[in-house]
Design an enzyme around this catalytic site. Structure first.
Site, PDB file in Angstrom:
ATOM      1  N   LYS A 289      16.546   9.542  21.640  1.00  0.00           N
ATOM      2  CA  LYS A 289      15.521  10.148  20.786  1.00  0.00           C
ATOM      3  C   LYS A 289      14.967   9.111  19.812  1.00  0.00           C
ATOM      4  O   LYS A 289      15.557   8.039  19.615  1.00  0.00           O
ATOM      5  CB  LYS A 289      16.114  11.327  20.014  1.00  0.00           C
ATOM      6  CG  LYS A 289      17.232  10.948  19.061  1.00  0.00           C
ATOM      7  CD  LYS A 289      17.806  12.170  18.355  1.00  0.00           C
ATOM      8  CE  LYS A 289      18.937  11.770  17.409  1.00  0.00           C
ATOM      9  NZ  LYS A 289      19.482  12.928  16.677  1.00  0.00           N
TER      10      LYS A 289
ATOM     11  N   TYR B 282       4.613  -8.275  -7.483  1.00  0.00           N
ATOM     12  CA  TYR B 282       4.052  -7.291  -8.407  1.00  0.00           C
ATOM     13  C   TYR B 282       4.967  -7.052  -9.614  1.00  0.00           C
ATOM     14  O   TYR B 282       6.172  -6.890  -9.476  1.00  0.00           O
ATOM     15  CB  TYR B 282       3.843  -5.958  -7.694  1.00  0.00           C
ATOM     16  CG  TYR B 282       2.751  -5.974  -6.651  1.00  0.00           C
ATOM     17  CD1 TYR B 282       1.445  -6.300  -6.989  1.00  0.00           C
ATOM     18  CD2 TYR B 282       3.036  -5.635  -5.339  1.00  0.00           C
ATOM     19  CE1 TYR B 282       0.440  -6.305  -6.034  1.00  0.00           C
ATOM     20  CE2 TYR B 282       2.043  -5.631  -4.363  1.00  0.00           C
ATOM     21  CZ  TYR B 282       0.749  -5.964  -4.721  1.00  0.00           C
ATOM     22  OH  TYR B 282      -0.237  -5.968  -3.778  1.00  0.00           O
TER      23      TYR B 282
END
Length: 374
Positions: A46, A264
């Protein structure tokens, strides 16, 4: 080294995830060696095989001896069939519309209402009845089990369905102390007895996940479902190998002075003159933003720390005074054999599990398949 699905001359782009298919096979065989004779293996692929590539992993697992495949959703099952895989496939999350397309896929059924949905879609033939034995996340509650098994037996007698499996799912499968798992096994055994009284005799009975396959003595369960184990997520020390290596390269290098900030907000301020290198991966690619200041990568044989905020497309590492230039390779994680971080370390840095590290790896990172570790 024998390369699979790669050009004769391979050139690394900005990044790639290299998947060693021989590790997938080895992991399947490692689990098989610990199972009771006659126990089959269902390979859970999956979520695109935890980000490793469902079709490629499924083929490798089958080559190693897996006889079933498991997926969460209907579209995942259909992609495997479209790729030519013919072994039985079980899916457990679907809706009424999905059932119209699942003519050659086994489906899980937890309630009489779901059973009626299946009966209304004449394309579906094989079902697995799921009993909730303690996970409380899905499956029939014990007080509804008799009603479900009787209804299933009725429809099976009419030829509308075939109850090919009875199953449940462990809540504490990775516990070395299998107390919870043994309790769930006993509840499943009771459920099987009741199903037989209703007239059902399923082909397969399955409870164990990867860890449970190794920790739970359940000779009456003739199928185990292995997902994490395929990808070297070794919860009980079985000696499994991680197949994936995530690599990139340095794209820019610069020298900064003590006191200068990086990325940042300047969360990181250089404590000394140093060399910083830019790596072209970010949180859009699955690099957890919360690992900034904790994580490291391998450059030229040494761990190099991640500094400053991880951005959407890139992050910065502190190379110190080491000789670093644009174009040199960077390993974010692998099996650890060369000193590189592992996915387990990234999971620890992010406060999560390896499953999320693998599944979070974005589609911008191409997958390349090989045979052999390097």
């Amino acid at each position: 080294m024998n390369l699979v699905q790669s050009p004769a001359r391979h050139c690394l782009g900005l990044a790639e995830a290299v998947i060693d298919l021989s590790a997938i096979r080895d992991n399947v065989r490692t689990i098989q060696q610990r199972l009771a004779p006659g126990t089959e293996v269902l390979a859970v692929v999956k979520a695109d095989a935890f980000g490793h590539g469902a079709v490629q992993v499924a083929r490798a697992a089958i080559e190693a001896g897996a006889t079933w495949l498991g997926v969460a959703r209907a579209d995942e099952a259909l992609r495997l069939r479209a790729a030519g895989l013919t072994v039985p496939i079980l899916t457990w999350l679907y809706d009424a519309t999905d059932l119209m397309w699942l003519s050659d896929v086994d489906v899980s059924v937890s309630t009489v209402a779901e059973l009626h949905q299946v009966i209304s879609a004449p394309t579906v033939r094989n079902v697995h009845l799921k009993l909730d034995t303690g996970l409380h996340r899905g499956g029939s509650s014990p007080d509804q089990w008799i009603e479900l098994t009787r209804a299933a037996a009725h429809y099976e007698a009419l030829g509308a369905i075939r109850v090919r499996g009875i199953w449940s799912h462990l809540s504490h499968g990775d516990d070395v102390d299998a107390t919870h798992s043994r309790r769930q096994l006993q509840l499943l055994r009771t459920g099987i007895t009741l199903a037989k009284r209703a007239g059902l005799d399923s082909q397969v009975v399955h409870l164990a996940n990867s860890a449970g396959a190794l920790t739970l003595d359940a000779p009456d369960c003739n199928l185990v479902r292995i997902g994490a184990a395929l990808f070297g997520i070794d919860e009980v020390g079985a000696g499994l190998r991680p197949p994936m290596r995530l690599v990139s390269k340095v794209v820019q290098v610069r020298r900064i002075r003590r006191g200068e900030g990086v990325s940042y907000g300047h969360d990181h301020v250089a404590p000394r003159d140093t060399t910083v290198a830019l790596i072209p991966l970010g949180y859009a690619d699955g690099i957890p933003r919360v690992t900034a200041g904790r994580a490291s990568v391998l450059i030229r044989g040494r761990r190099t720390p991640v500094i400053g905020r991880i951005a959407m497309d890139q992050f910065v590492v502190d190379a110190g005074d080491a000789p670093v230039e644009a174009g040199i390779p960077v390993t974010l994680f692998g099996d650890g054999s060369q000193g590189e971080p592992t996915a387990a370390e990234w999971a620890d840095w992010a406060g999560t599990i390896q499953h999320e590290i693998y599944c979070g790896l974005g589609s911008r990172v191409p997958r390349r398949y090989q045979e052999g570790q390097r």
